[in-house]
Design an enzyme around this catalytic site. Structure first.
Site, short mmCIF file in Angstrom:
data_model
loop_
_atom_site.label_atom_id
_atom_site.label_comp_id
_atom_site.label_asym_id
_atom_site.label_seq_id
_atom_site.Cartn_x
_atom_site.Cartn_y
_atom_site.Cartn_z
N GLN A 1 -2.03 2.56 9.96
CA GLN A 1 -0.74 2.74 9.28
C GLN A 1 0.26 3.50 10.14
O GLN A 1 1.46 3.29 10.05
CB GLN A 1 -0.92 3.52 7.96
N ARG B 1 0.86 -1.19 0.00
CA ARG B 1 0.00 0.00 0.00
C ARG B 1 0.89 1.23 0.00
O ARG B 1 2.10 1.14 0.13
CB ARG B 1 -1.05 -0.02 1.12
N GLY B 2 0.21 2.40 -0.16
CA GLY B 2 0.98 3.64 -0.34
C GLY B 2 1.02 3.91 -1.85
O GLY B 2 1.32 3.00 -2.63
N ALA B 3 0.70 5.15 -2.22
CA ALA B 3 0.52 5.46 -3.65
C ALA B 3 1.72 5.07 -4.54
O ALA B 3 1.57 4.34 -5.52
CB ALA B 3 0.15 6.93 -3.81
N ARG C 1 -7.33 -0.48 -6.77
CA ARG C 1 -7.53 0.65 -5.84
C ARG C 1 -7.71 1.92 -6.68
O ARG C 1 -6.83 2.25 -7.49
CB ARG C 1 -6.35 0.80 -4.87
N ASN D 1 -6.02 12.20 0.41
CA ASN D 1 -5.05 11.43 1.20
C ASN D 1 -5.82 10.63 2.25
O ASN D 1 -7.06 10.72 2.34
CB ASN D 1 -4.02 12.36 1.85
N LYS D 2 -5.12 9.85 3.00
CA LYS D 2 -5.74 8.95 3.99
C LYS D 2 -6.81 9.64 4.82
O LYS D 2 -6.61 10.77 5.25
CB LYS D 2 -4.61 8.40 4.88
N ASP E 1 -2.48 10.90 -2.23
CA ASP E 1 -2.81 9.83 -3.18
C ASP E 1 -3.17 10.40 -4.55
O ASP E 1 -3.01 9.74 -5.57
CB ASP E 1 -3.95 8.98 -2.64
#
Ligand code: MRU
Length: 343
Positions: free
Chosen positions: A189, A44-46, A85, A240-241, A230
């Site tokens: 996270q 995960r993570g862009a 995603r 973003n998150k 993101d």
């Protein structure tokens, strides 16, 4: 620290759902299983899912080499990867680069050409993050207390990290006093991954629950908020998150600078504004359960948007590998993309 390892035939991913207590590497040799791992947030993570997607296409091309319907199957694999995603534009960006190459390349050359491209995407990500770290660190000239959200470090990228890259650079330059790490409900996270990276590097931090951020800003102990992204729309609105928007509003109220760190591959000039960014809705069990353990009454329902959008107007600056820009983002981001601006 790394979470993605590659060869022409296989991708190895550190299963981030099991961190920090177990370090389990899984090996993948098919694009669809890599898409499953992206969907399950094992990776995960862009920037990390962008790189994983690129390697998935290269590995799939090698696996299908010589088959008469290779191109159709490769295209189907790209669609499955793309849909894994929807919010982080880096995945679509990397897959588009691979798709362009597929159109220009002969069947025989495809596995090597695609692998080289994936390699380039991965290697450039690390250089990019060091540049973001350098530009971001220049924003501060004395020991600074940073609040961050989610995980934007080596685990979320191919190496070093974006917002966490700036924190690393500040630490290396002796300009970091403390990091407040938002726990980042519901996937944790912050508590699981950012704390793991910071502890590994001996960077001083405390985990706080997301709901404590306002309290610490009110106490005057947060000098700046730095988060990742993101997708950044043309007008600077940034997905973003989930929880990032709340932080930006709090930072604005307390006059704390709020920075977004993102590579150029996260800046999406084709998306006009925040409302146009697709927000991934994840399973409600990720909210009602923690590590498989129910924390809510049986039958309770929950909502789980995985990202929110922070209006560009609340963002003090966007730190990229080409420099730092501030509002009006419509023009500063375009100049950056054209390689013109460096603040
Ligand atoms: O759902 P995740 O863990 O993939 O979300 C990650 C984030 O929101 C990060 O801030 C973003 O991808 C940038 S990572 C360098």
């Amino acid at each position: 620290m790394d979470a993605i390892r590659w060869s022409p035939e296989e991708l190895k991913l550190l299963d981030q759902t099991k961190l920090p207590h177990q370090q389990v590497w899984e090996t993948y040799a098919e694009a669809t299983s890599i898409a499953d791992a992206i969907r399950a947030m094992k990776v995960r993570g862009a920037p990390a899912i962008g790189a994983a997607g690129a390697f998935a296409v290269a590995i799939e091309a090698r696996r299908l080499a010589g088959q008469p319907d290779m191109r159709e199957r490769l295209e189907r694999a790209i669609t499955v990867l793309h849909d894994a995603r929807p919010t982080a534009v880096n995945l679509a960006w990397a897959l588009n680069l691979m798709r362009q190459l597929i159109d220009e390349t002969s069947d025989e050359a495809l596995p090597v050409i695609l692998y080289n491209k994936a390699l380039q995407i991965a290697e450039e990500d690390v250089k990019t993050n060091h540049a973001i770290g350098d530009y971001g660190a220049q924003l501060f000239n004395r020991p600074t207390r940073i609040l961050t959200h989610c995980n934007t470090g080596a685990l979320a990228t191919v190496g070093y990290g974006t917002a966490l890259g700036i924190i690393r650079s500040l630490h290396h330059q002796g300009k970091l006093q403390h990091v407040y790490v938002d726990e980042t409900r519901p996937y944790l996270q912050g508590a699981r991954l950012t704390a793991y990276e910071l502890a590994d590097e001996g960077i001083p931090f405390d985990i706080i629950t997301d709901s404590m951020a306002g309290h610490f800003m009110q106490q005057g102990v947060v000098d700046a908020v730095i988060v990742g992204a993101d997708r950044v729309a043309r007008n600077g609105d940034t997905a973003n998150k989930i929880g990032t928007y709340t932080l930006a509003v709090l930072a604005h109220h307390h006059e704390v600078p709020f920075y977004v760190a993102a590579p150029m591959s996260t800046i999406d000039l084709d998306t006009e504004k925040g409302e146009d960014i697709p927000i991934e809705q994840r399973n409600m069990e990720e909210v009602t359960h923690i590590f498989g353990q129910a924390i809510a009454p049986e039958g309770a329902t929950a909502l789980h948007p995985a990202f929110d959008v922070t209006p560009g107007g609340l963002i003090t600056g966007i730190v990229t590998e080409r420099g730092v820009v501030s509002a009006p983002y419509e023009s500063t981001l375009r100049s950056l993309k054209n390689g013109e601006a460096n603040e």
